[in-house]
Motif scaffolding. Structure first.
Motif, PDB file in Angstrom:
ATOM      1  N   SER A  22      39.849  10.114 -43.257  1.00  0.00           N
ATOM      2  CA  SER A  22      39.429   9.301 -42.114  1.00  0.00           C
ATOM      3  C   SER A  22      38.306   9.938 -41.314  1.00  0.00           C
ATOM      4  CB  SER A  22      40.613   9.135 -41.167  1.00  0.00           C
ATOM      5  OG  SER A  22      41.005  10.423 -40.708  1.00  0.00           O
ATOM      6  N   SER A  23      37.896  11.130 -41.706  1.00  0.00           N
ATOM      7  CA  SER A  23      36.954  11.880 -40.869  1.00  0.00           C
ATOM      8  C   SER A  23      35.520  11.692 -41.334  1.00  0.00           C
ATOM      9  CB  SER A  23      37.305  13.366 -40.911  1.00  0.00           C
ATOM     10  OG  SER A  23      36.361  14.099 -40.163  1.00  0.00           O
ATOM     11  N   MET A  24      34.593  11.733 -40.366  1.00  0.00           N
ATOM     12  CA  MET A  24      33.173  11.725 -40.720  1.00  0.00           C
ATOM     13  C   MET A  24      32.646  13.156 -40.766  1.00  0.00           C
ATOM     14  SD  MET A  24      31.438   8.465 -38.957  1.00  0.00           S
ATOM     15  CE  MET A  24      31.681   6.840 -39.697  1.00  0.00           C
ATOM     16  N   CYS A  25      33.539  14.120 -40.486  1.00  0.00           N
ATOM     17  CA  CYS A  25      33.161  15.517 -40.645  1.00  0.00           C
ATOM     18  C   CYS A  25      33.734  16.018 -41.964  1.00  0.00           C
ATOM     19  CB  CYS A  25      33.686  16.355 -39.487  1.00  0.00           C
ATOM     20  SG  CYS A  25      32.911  15.911 -37.921  1.00  0.00           S
ATOM     21  N   GLY A  80      26.283  16.290 -30.838  1.00  0.00           N
ATOM     22  CA  GLY A  80      26.826  15.268 -31.730  1.00  0.00           C
ATOM     23  C   GLY A  80      26.198  13.915 -31.471  1.00  0.00           C
ATOM     24  N   GLY A  81      26.752  12.920 -32.153  1.00  0.00           N
ATOM     25  CA  GLY A  81      26.214  11.572 -32.032  1.00  0.00           C
ATOM     26  C   GLY A  81      26.331  11.008 -30.624  1.00  0.00           C
ATOM     27  N   THR A  82      27.368  11.422 -29.914  1.00  0.00           N
ATOM     28  CA  THR A  82      27.549  10.928 -28.549  1.00  0.00           C
ATOM     29  C   THR A  82      26.377  11.361 -27.665  1.00  0.00           C
ATOM     30  OG1 THR A  82      29.944  10.975 -28.812  1.00  0.00           O
ATOM     31  CG2 THR A  82      29.104  10.948 -26.551  1.00  0.00           C
ATOM     32  N   GLU A  83      26.081  12.658 -27.682  1.00  0.00           N
ATOM     33  CA  GLU A  83      24.960  13.150 -26.878  1.00  0.00           C
ATOM     34  C   GLU A  83      23.637  12.539 -27.347  1.00  0.00           C
ATOM     35  OE1 GLU A  83      24.615  17.452 -26.473  1.00  0.00           O
ATOM     36  OE2 GLU A  83      22.560  17.276 -25.737  1.00  0.00           O
ATOM     37  N   ALA A 110      29.383  -1.377 -32.171  1.00  0.00           N
ATOM     38  CA  ALA A 110      28.858  -0.049 -31.797  1.00  0.00           C
ATOM     39  C   ALA A 110      29.983   0.947 -31.524  1.00  0.00           C
ATOM     40  CB  ALA A 110      27.953  -0.165 -30.580  1.00  0.00           C
ATOM     41  N   HIS A 111      29.680   2.217 -31.732  1.00  0.00           N
ATOM     42  CA  HIS A 111      30.636   3.300 -31.489  1.00  0.00           C
ATOM     43  C   HIS A 111      31.015   3.379 -29.999  1.00  0.00           C
ATOM     44  CE1 HIS A 111      31.739   7.660 -30.966  1.00  0.00           C
ATOM     45  NE2 HIS A 111      32.474   7.333 -32.022  1.00  0.00           N
ATOM     46  N   PHE A 112      32.198   3.890 -29.717  1.00  0.00           N
ATOM     47  CA  PHE A 112      32.671   3.928 -28.319  1.00  0.00           C
ATOM     48  C   PHE A 112      31.849   4.852 -27.418  1.00  0.00           C
ATOM     49  CE2 PHE A 112      35.590   6.757 -30.756  1.00  0.00           C
ATOM     50  CZ  PHE A 112      35.344   7.955 -30.116  1.00  0.00           C
ATOM     51  N   THR A 158      27.843   1.599 -39.658  1.00  0.00           N
ATOM     52  CA  THR A 158      28.792   1.413 -38.563  1.00  0.00           C
ATOM     53  C   THR A 158      30.016   2.301 -38.789  1.00  0.00           C
ATOM     54  OG1 THR A 158      29.825  -0.480 -39.679  1.00  0.00           O
ATOM     55  CG2 THR A 158      28.082  -0.977 -38.089  1.00  0.00           C
ATOM     56  N   THR A 159      30.603   2.726 -37.684  1.00  0.00           N
ATOM     57  CA  THR A 159      31.742   3.638 -37.754  1.00  0.00           C
ATOM     58  C   THR A 159      32.872   3.043 -38.590  1.00  0.00           C
ATOM     59  OG1 THR A 159      31.157   4.358 -35.532  1.00  0.00           O
ATOM     60  CG2 THR A 159      33.333   4.989 -36.336  1.00  0.00           C
ATOM     61  N   GLU A 160      33.167   1.758 -38.381  1.00  0.00           N
ATOM     62  CA  GLU A 160      34.361   1.195 -39.004  1.00  0.00           C
ATOM     63  C   GLU A 160      34.158   0.741 -40.450  1.00  0.00           C
ATOM     64  OE1 GLU A 160      35.943  -1.655 -36.163  1.00  0.00           O
ATOM     65  OE2 GLU A 160      36.916   0.000 -35.110  1.00  0.00           O
ATOM     66  N   VAL A 183      18.235   3.401 -32.886  1.00  0.00           N
ATOM     67  CA  VAL A 183      19.054   3.201 -34.083  1.00  0.00           C
ATOM     68  C   VAL A 183      20.109   4.296 -34.146  1.00  0.00           C
ATOM     69  CG1 VAL A 183      19.059   3.102 -36.607  1.00  0.00           C
ATOM     70  CG2 VAL A 183      17.171   2.072 -35.335  1.00  0.00           C
ATOM     71  N   ASP A 184      21.378   3.887 -34.165  1.00  0.00           N
ATOM     72  CA  ASP A 184      22.462   4.851 -34.306  1.00  0.00           C
ATOM     73  C   ASP A 184      22.748   5.042 -35.791  1.00  0.00           C
ATOM     74  OD1 ASP A 184      24.676   6.409 -34.345  1.00  0.00           O
ATOM     75  OD2 ASP A 184      25.892   5.180 -32.996  1.00  0.00           O
ATOM     76  N   ALA A 185      22.105   6.088 -36.356  1.00  0.00           N
ATOM     77  CA  ALA A 185      22.338   6.432 -37.759  1.00  0.00           C
ATOM     78  C   ALA A 185      23.057   7.780 -37.809  1.00  0.00           C
ATOM     79  CB  ALA A 185      21.017   6.474 -38.518  1.00  0.00           C
ATOM     80  N   PRO A 215      23.667  16.058 -38.503  1.00  0.00           N
ATOM     81  CA  PRO A 215      23.946  16.995 -39.599  1.00  0.00           C
ATOM     82  C   PRO A 215      25.427  17.389 -39.722  1.00  0.00           C
ATOM     83  CG  PRO A 215      21.951  17.645 -38.438  1.00  0.00           C
ATOM     84  CD  PRO A 215      22.597  16.560 -37.619  1.00  0.00           C
ATOM     85  N   HIS A 216      26.223  17.291 -38.643  1.00  0.00           N
ATOM     86  CA  HIS A 216      27.642  17.690 -38.805  1.00  0.00           C
ATOM     87  C   HIS A 216      28.498  16.595 -39.427  1.00  0.00           C
ATOM     88  CE1 HIS A 216      28.948  16.769 -34.306  1.00  0.00           C
ATOM     89  NE2 HIS A 216      28.951  15.662 -35.022  1.00  0.00           N
ATOM     90  N   LYS A 217      27.868  15.501 -39.826  1.00  0.00           N
ATOM     91  CA  LYS A 217      28.603  14.501 -40.613  1.00  0.00           C
ATOM     92  C   LYS A 217      28.192  14.713 -42.078  1.00  0.00           C
ATOM     93  CE  LYS A 217      29.478  11.315 -36.828  1.00  0.00           C
ATOM     94  NZ  LYS A 217      28.788  11.824 -35.629  1.00  0.00           N
ATOM     95  N   MET A 218      27.379  13.814 -42.652  1.00  0.00           N
ATOM     96  CA  MET A 218      27.065  13.969 -44.075  1.00  0.00           C
ATOM     97  C   MET A 218      26.089  15.116 -44.379  1.00  0.00           C
ATOM     98  SD  MET A 218      28.752  12.237 -46.296  1.00  0.00           S
ATOM     99  CE  MET A 218      27.662  11.934 -47.699  1.00  0.00           C
TER     100      MET A 218
HETATM  101  N1  0PR Z   1      27.724   6.944 -33.737  1.00  0.00           N
HETATM  102  C1  0PR Z   1      28.442   6.582 -34.808  1.00  0.00           C
HETATM  103  C2  0PR Z   1      27.974   5.438 -35.654  1.00  0.00           C
HETATM  104  C3  0PR Z   1      29.611   7.290 -35.128  1.00  0.00           C
HETATM  105  O1  0PR Z   1      30.346   6.910 -36.168  1.00  0.00           O
HETATM  106  C4  0PR Z   1      30.002   8.370 -34.305  1.00  0.00           C
HETATM  107  C5  0PR Z   1      31.262   9.154 -34.585  1.00  0.00           C
HETATM  108  C6  0PR Z   1      29.211   8.695 -33.184  1.00  0.00           C
HETATM  109  C7  0PR Z   1      28.079   7.957 -32.934  1.00  0.00           C
HETATM  110  C8  0PR Z   1      29.577   9.819 -32.253  1.00  0.00           C
HETATM  111  O2  0PR Z   1      29.411  11.043 -32.873  1.00  0.00           O
HETATM  112  P1  0PR Z   1      30.126  12.370 -32.328  1.00  0.00           P
HETATM  113  O3  0PR Z   1      31.585  12.212 -32.554  1.00  0.00           O
HETATM  114  O4  0PR Z   1      29.480  13.444 -33.162  1.00  0.00           O
HETATM  115  O5  0PR Z   1      29.756  12.498 -30.900  1.00  0.00           O
HETATM  116  N2  0PR Z   1      32.100   8.648 -35.541  1.00  0.00           N
HETATM  117  C9  0PR Z   1      33.399   9.170 -35.862  1.00  0.00           C
HETATM  118  C10 0PR Z   1      34.442   8.378 -35.054  1.00  0.00           C
HETATM  119  O6  0PR Z   1      34.447   8.423 -33.816  1.00  0.00           O
HETATM  120  C11 0PR Z   1      33.536  10.628 -35.604  1.00  0.00           C
HETATM  121  C12 0PR Z   1      34.739  11.264 -36.173  1.00  0.00           C
HETATM  122  C13 0PR Z   1      34.633  12.466 -36.798  1.00  0.00           C
HETATM  123  C14 0PR Z   1      36.021  10.744 -36.080  1.00  0.00           C
HETATM  124  C15 0PR Z   1      35.726  13.121 -37.299  1.00  0.00           C
HETATM  125  C16 0PR Z   1      37.124  11.370 -36.583  1.00  0.00           C
HETATM  126  C17 0PR Z   1      36.987  12.566 -37.193  1.00  0.00           C
HETATM  127  O7  0PR Z   1      38.096  13.215 -37.702  1.00  0.00           O
HETATM  128  O8  0PR Z   1      35.224   7.684 -35.675  1.00  0.00           O
END
Ligand code: 0PR
Length: 368
Positions: A22-25, A80-83, A110-112, A158-160, A183-185, A215-218
């Motif tokens: 379930s993780s993107m990390c 991270g993506g949030t910042e 969009a992501h939360f 997209t996250t989901e 663009v949120d990539a 970079p901390h995802k893929m």
């Molecule tokens: N934008 C998108 C499209 C994302 O999917 C995410 C995170 C973010 C922004 C925010 O990135 P940061 O979490 O680096 O600030 N997406 C996953 C999520 O929230 C991150 C995640 C990673 C979740 C590891 C769970 C996990 O175990 O679902």
């Protein structure tokens, strides 16, 4: 007890990545670990001291710029993506300062992190609906734009569901209206460029102002390593505050003290693997996603949409129960609400063996 034994005992309570679907990390690439430890004490918050690390960050931004078809990329490696999303929207708002009561239009998928953005930046968040393929409706975005709109947002991955919004059309719209397109990539930025026949989600589109790419995802870098890339320096200027007593005169980052470890680890992985190496990693994840889909289909589960990248969800009325049963067996998956489904992210650590072992347990739970 010895301190390291104590630490180990806590660490052993964590669930290993080999059970996490379930993780993107993911587990950092071995070269990322080496790079991380070499830069462990670096602080890019005071770049005049860590001038080598700063130079490396510039080289990494050029690499990311190349991947994203940008000639003069400006940006930095953040938490991270949030910042990255905060800074993308903050720059847009500051550049369009003359607008009062600013708003942004985002896809409802969009992501939360955009919730936080509304709260922190005081911008109104307008949500546009999606089509049957879970891509944002461009017509709806257009109707929500008004004279106070500073930016629109598209998601590439997209996250989901890992879907890609129609960035080409959103870019035209942003150009026509003279507003920014972020663009949120965060996830897709280091997936799409390495796919066969990649969708043009990046700076090739003239209306794209900024891109989040983590970079901390893929990118298999060590946490934290998010990325924000702007089309030009002008956006960084819009973020600057004065820093009277530092080695630098101004700071455009959100945090002050910030690690150079993400810079070093991200650079090391991209340099070591190169374009072809990244393509191999991405292709393996896509192959494994197809394997999971086949196995799930043999158990009667159809994906919500044909997976675009290595994120996939399967509708299930009892999604929450399935997730809990799996968690009891030490498997971590996630669920989504619209539609009610179980969701998987097939990261590099989710190998063929992991999928086979997961399916064998899942089969018992669903009794098929
Ligand atoms: N934008 C998108 C499209 C994302 O999917 C995410 C995170 C973010 C922004 C925010 O990135 P940061 O979490 O680096 O600030 N997406 C996953 C999520 O929230 C991150 C995640 C990673 C979740 C590891 C769970 C996990 O175990 O679902």
């Amino acid at each position: 007890m010895d301190i390291t034994d104590e630490l180990r005992a806590y660490r052993e309570k964590d669930i290993p990545y080999s059970r996490v679907l379930s993780s993107m990390c993911t587990i950092p690439h071995p070269i990322a670990l080496e790079a991380h430890s070499m830069f462990i004490e670096t602080n890019l918050g005071d770049p005049g001291i860590f001038r080598g690390t700063l130079e490396l960050e510039k080289k990494l931004m050029e690499m990311l710029g190349k991947i994203l078809h940008c000639d003069n990329p400006a940006g930095y490696i953040c938490s991270g993506g949030t910042e990255a999303n905060i800074q993308g929207i903050r720059a847009a708002r500051n550049i369009q300062r003359s607008k009062n009561k600013p708003n942004i239009v985002i896809p409802e998928t969009a992501h939360f992190s955009f919730e936080k953005i509304g709260d922190i930046l005081g911008v109104e968040i307008r949500r546009a609906g999606i089509d049957e393929e879970y891509r944002v409706e461009v017509g709806m975005v257009e109707r929500l734009i008004d004279d106070s709109t500073v930016a629109i947002v598209g998601i590439a991955g997209t996250t989901e569901l890992g879907q890609i919004d129609p960035i080409v059309e959103l870019s035209k719209l942003a150009e026509e209206r003279g507003i920014e397109l972020h663009v949120d990539a965060a996830f897709g930025g280091l997936v799409i460029p390495f796919m066969d026949d990649p969708y043009p989600f990046d700076f090739q589109n003239k209306g794209v102002s900024s891109i989040t790419i983590d970079p901390h995802k893929m990118g298999m870098a060590t946490i934290p390593a998010g990325g924000i890339v702007f089309r030009s320096e002008k956006y960084l200027r819009a973020l600057e505050v004065e820093t009277p007593y530092l080695t630098s005169k101004a700071q455009f980052t959100l945090t002050g003290t910030r690690p150079g470890t993400g810079v070093a680890s991200a650079y090391a992985v991209l340099k070591h693997l190169g374009f072809d190496g990244m393509k191999e990693v991405v292709n393996k994840c896509l192959d494994n996603t197809r394997l999971l889909v086949e196995e799930m289909m043999s158990l009667g589960f159809e994906p919500v949409i044909e997976p675009i990248m290595n994120v996939v969800a399967f509708p299930a009325d009892d999604a929450e129960r399935l997730k809990e049963e799996l968690y009891r067996r030490n498997w971590v998956i996630s669920t989504i609400r619209n539609p009610r489904a179980i969701r998987f992210v097939i990261m590099p650590h989710v190998t063929e063996e992991v999928i086979k072992s997961f399916i064998s347990d899942f089969r018992k739970i669903v009794g098929r």
